[in-house]
Motif scaffolding. Structure first.
Motif, short mmCIF file in Angstrom:
data_model
loop_
_atom_site.label_atom_id
_atom_site.label_comp_id
_atom_site.label_asym_id
_atom_site.label_seq_id
_atom_site.Cartn_x
_atom_site.Cartn_y
_atom_site.Cartn_z
N TYR A 167 0.83 -1.20 0.00
CA TYR A 167 0.00 0.00 0.00
C TYR A 167 0.87 1.25 0.00
O TYR A 167 1.90 1.31 0.68
N THR A 168 0.44 2.27 -0.74
CA THR A 168 1.10 3.57 -0.71
C THR A 168 0.02 4.66 -0.64
O THR A 168 -1.17 4.38 -0.79
N GLY A 169 0.46 5.90 -0.42
CA GLY A 169 -0.48 7.03 -0.42
C GLY A 169 -1.58 6.86 0.60
O GLY A 169 -1.36 6.49 1.75
N LYS A 170 -2.82 7.11 0.18
CA LYS A 170 -3.96 7.02 1.08
C LYS A 170 -4.13 5.60 1.62
O LYS A 170 -4.56 5.40 2.77
N ASP A 171 -3.81 4.60 0.80
CA ASP A 171 -3.95 3.22 1.26
C ASP A 171 -2.96 2.90 2.37
O ASP A 171 -3.25 2.10 3.28
N ALA A 172 -1.77 3.51 2.34
CA ALA A 172 -0.81 3.30 3.42
C ALA A 172 -1.35 3.89 4.73
O ALA A 172 -1.18 3.30 5.81
N LYS A 173 -2.00 5.05 4.64
CA LYS A 173 -2.59 5.65 5.84
C LYS A 173 -3.73 4.77 6.36
O LYS A 173 -3.89 4.60 7.57
N GLY A 174 -4.52 4.20 5.45
CA GLY A 174 -5.58 3.30 5.87
C GLY A 174 -5.03 2.04 6.52
O GLY A 174 -5.58 1.54 7.50
N ALA A 175 -3.93 1.54 5.97
CA ALA A 175 -3.29 0.36 6.55
C ALA A 175 -2.80 0.66 7.96
O ALA A 175 -2.94 -0.17 8.87
N LEU A 176 -2.24 1.85 8.18
CA LEU A 176 -1.79 2.23 9.50
C LEU A 176 -2.96 2.28 10.48
O LEU A 176 -2.86 1.81 11.62
N THR A 177 -4.08 2.84 10.05
CA THR A 177 -5.25 2.92 10.92
C THR A 177 -5.67 1.53 11.39
O THR A 177 -5.96 1.32 12.58
N ASN A 178 -5.69 0.57 10.47
CA ASN A 178 -6.05 -0.80 10.84
C ASN A 178 -5.02 -1.43 11.77
O ASN A 178 -5.36 -2.23 12.64
N ALA A 179 -3.76 -1.06 11.58
CA ALA A 179 -2.68 -1.65 12.36
C ALA A 179 -2.67 -1.17 13.80
O ALA A 179 -2.12 -1.84 14.68
N ILE A 180 -3.24 0.00 14.08
CA ILE A 180 -3.20 0.54 15.44
C ILE A 180 -4.61 0.68 16.03
O ILE A 180 -4.86 1.51 16.89
N THR A 181 -5.52 -0.20 15.56
CA THR A 181 -6.89 -0.16 16.05
C THR A 181 -7.35 -1.57 16.42
O THR A 181 -7.37 -2.47 15.57
N VAL A 182 -7.69 -1.79 17.68
CA VAL A 182 -8.36 -3.01 18.11
C VAL A 182 -9.48 -2.61 19.06
O VAL A 182 -9.44 -1.52 19.65
N SER A 183 -10.46 -3.46 19.22
CA SER A 183 -11.59 -3.15 20.09
C SER A 183 -11.15 -3.13 21.54
O SER A 183 -10.17 -3.78 21.94
N ASP A 184 -11.90 -2.40 22.35
CA ASP A 184 -11.61 -2.34 23.79
C ASP A 184 -11.73 -3.73 24.42
O ASP A 184 -10.97 -4.06 25.33
N SER A 185 -12.69 -4.53 23.95
CA SER A 185 -12.89 -5.86 24.54
C SER A 185 -11.70 -6.77 24.23
O SER A 185 -11.25 -7.52 25.10
N ALA A 186 -11.18 -6.70 23.00
CA ALA A 186 -10.01 -7.52 22.64
C ALA A 186 -8.79 -7.08 23.44
O ALA A 186 -8.02 -7.90 23.94
N LYS A 187 -8.63 -5.77 23.57
CA LYS A 187 -7.50 -5.24 24.34
C LYS A 187 -7.59 -5.68 25.80
O LYS A 187 -6.59 -6.11 26.39
N ALA A 188 -8.78 -5.59 26.38
CA ALA A 188 -8.96 -5.97 27.78
C ALA A 188 -8.68 -7.45 27.98
O ALA A 188 -8.06 -7.85 28.97
#
Length: 362
Positions: free
Chosen positions: A326-347
């Motif tokens: 991924y590059t450009g906007k898709d790279a930013k989208g990939a980053l968002t997915n990489a640093i996002t998990v649900s509160d329940s999974a984290k807990a």
């Protein structure tokens, strides 16, 4: 961005980035410059292989053909290098950083050693990967597609750290009912493979590039037996077989075949959430905060031109596996997915780490 949207983009990522990439600005000329690409692990792991693969291609694609040098800054499960990069500001394109899932997970879990903020950084390329777990020859002879015959054995595993990407294999083996003792604190997965080769460890896992480069040879020599991959994610968000290793069962398949292992419920949901955060966009190249947009665009477009090469699919499959880039906007989208998990999974994961590893993060 939803997972479904993200995975649909993944299926078309290379074509999309090539089609929409713009030429680099004529004002950016990197002739005579040296770009230092810092990897926060040892030189023996999958991140090293990833960066060393892209470095000469990036040199060729950037205006002025600068020298791209890969440097290594292992320590504290990659947080040492990430904390250092956080302090690098006002980039002129000569400083890059390569993040991995083992850098993302401490950030997600609130590891007290984290002093970096992903949202400050500028992603210019992201790529997915997979992972393969394998056994020594003794255990491999007992493996029948389930973990049922492995539950009476004790395994030794070289682990980078409780809050690192090794969460994925550690939790998977626990769900399978396996007794795995963790030797914590290795500097990279390549060091884990060295432990396995020497007999200090009896079970191991490598990301796809590390497996292709080193572990596959152990399998060919009869010293290792593949157990499973973590799988891949299809457009509907389902775990399917890894395209690089289509003949290997996924963890989901092995779990379904193993007594007492469930592919539903809190434990499974947490494992899958962290797998999605850690692997479909596992490795990301960044420029530091304060970098001029013109330079960011130049690097994004250079990586897009790499993806558009006629030989890219072939050479990347051989070295890194068959995964989207991924590059450009898709790279930013990939980053968002990489640093996002649900509160329940984290807990759930925070509770499991406290119970099994004595690590208290909340």
């Amino acid at each position: 961005m939803t997972l479904s949207t993200f995975t649909r983009r993944a299926a078309m990522a290379i074509a999309a980035t090539a089609a929409f990439a713009l030429p680099a600005s004529a004002d950016v000329d990197m002739s005579g410059k040296t770009i230092e690409w810092t990897i926060p692990f040892s030189e023996t792991g999958g991140s090293a292989k990833w960066a060393n693969f892209f470095a000469p291609l990036l040199s060729e694609a950037l205006p002025g053909n600068p020298t791209v040098v890969v440097k290594f800054m292992p320590g504290a499960g990659s947080t040492k290098g990430a904390n250092w990069f956080q302090e690098q500001t006002g980039g002129d394109g000569t400083v890059m950083f390569g993040s991995s899932g083992s850098t993302q997970f401490p950030y997600l879990l609130g590891d007290p050693r984290v002093r970096y903020e992903y949202n400050d950084w500028n992603p210019v390329m992201a790529s997915g990967t997979g992972g393969v777990a394998y056994l020594n020859a003794e255990a491999g002879a007992k493996f029948d597609g389930s973990a049922n015959n492995l539950k009476d054995m004790t395994f030794i595993y070289g682990n980078q750290g409780a809050t690192r990407l090794d969460i994925i294999p550690a939790l998977a083996w626990k769900m399978l009912g396996m007794n795995v003792e963790h030797v914590l604190g290795i500097k990279g997965r390549g060091d884990g493979r060295k432990m396995f080769e020497s007999g200090e460890a009896t079970i191991d896992y490598q990301t796809s590039s590390g497996y292709l480069k080193g572990s596959a040879q152990l399998v060919e020599a009869g010293k290792a037996v593949p157990m499973m991959t973590w799988g891949s994610i299809d457009a509907a968000g389902n775990i399917v077989r890894d395209p690089t290793f289509p003949d290997m069962p996924t963890f989901k398949e092995v779990c379904e075949a193993t007594d007492g292992c469930e592919t539903s419920g809190d434990q499974w949901d947490a494992w899958k959430a962290f797998f999605v955060a850690g692997f479909p966009s596992q490795k990301i190249a960044f420029l530091p905060a304060g970098t001029d947009q013109e330079i960011i665009d130049t690097f994004s477009n250079a990586f897009a031109s790499i993806a558009a090469r006629d030989d890219f699919a072939e050479i990347s499959a051989a070295r890194l596996g068959k995964y989207p880039m991924y590059t450009g906007k898709d790279a930013k989208g990939a980053l968002t997915n990489a640093i996002t998990v649900s509160d329940s999974a984290k807990a759930f994961v925070q509770g499991w780490l406290k119970e099994d590893f004595g690590v208290e993060l909340n």
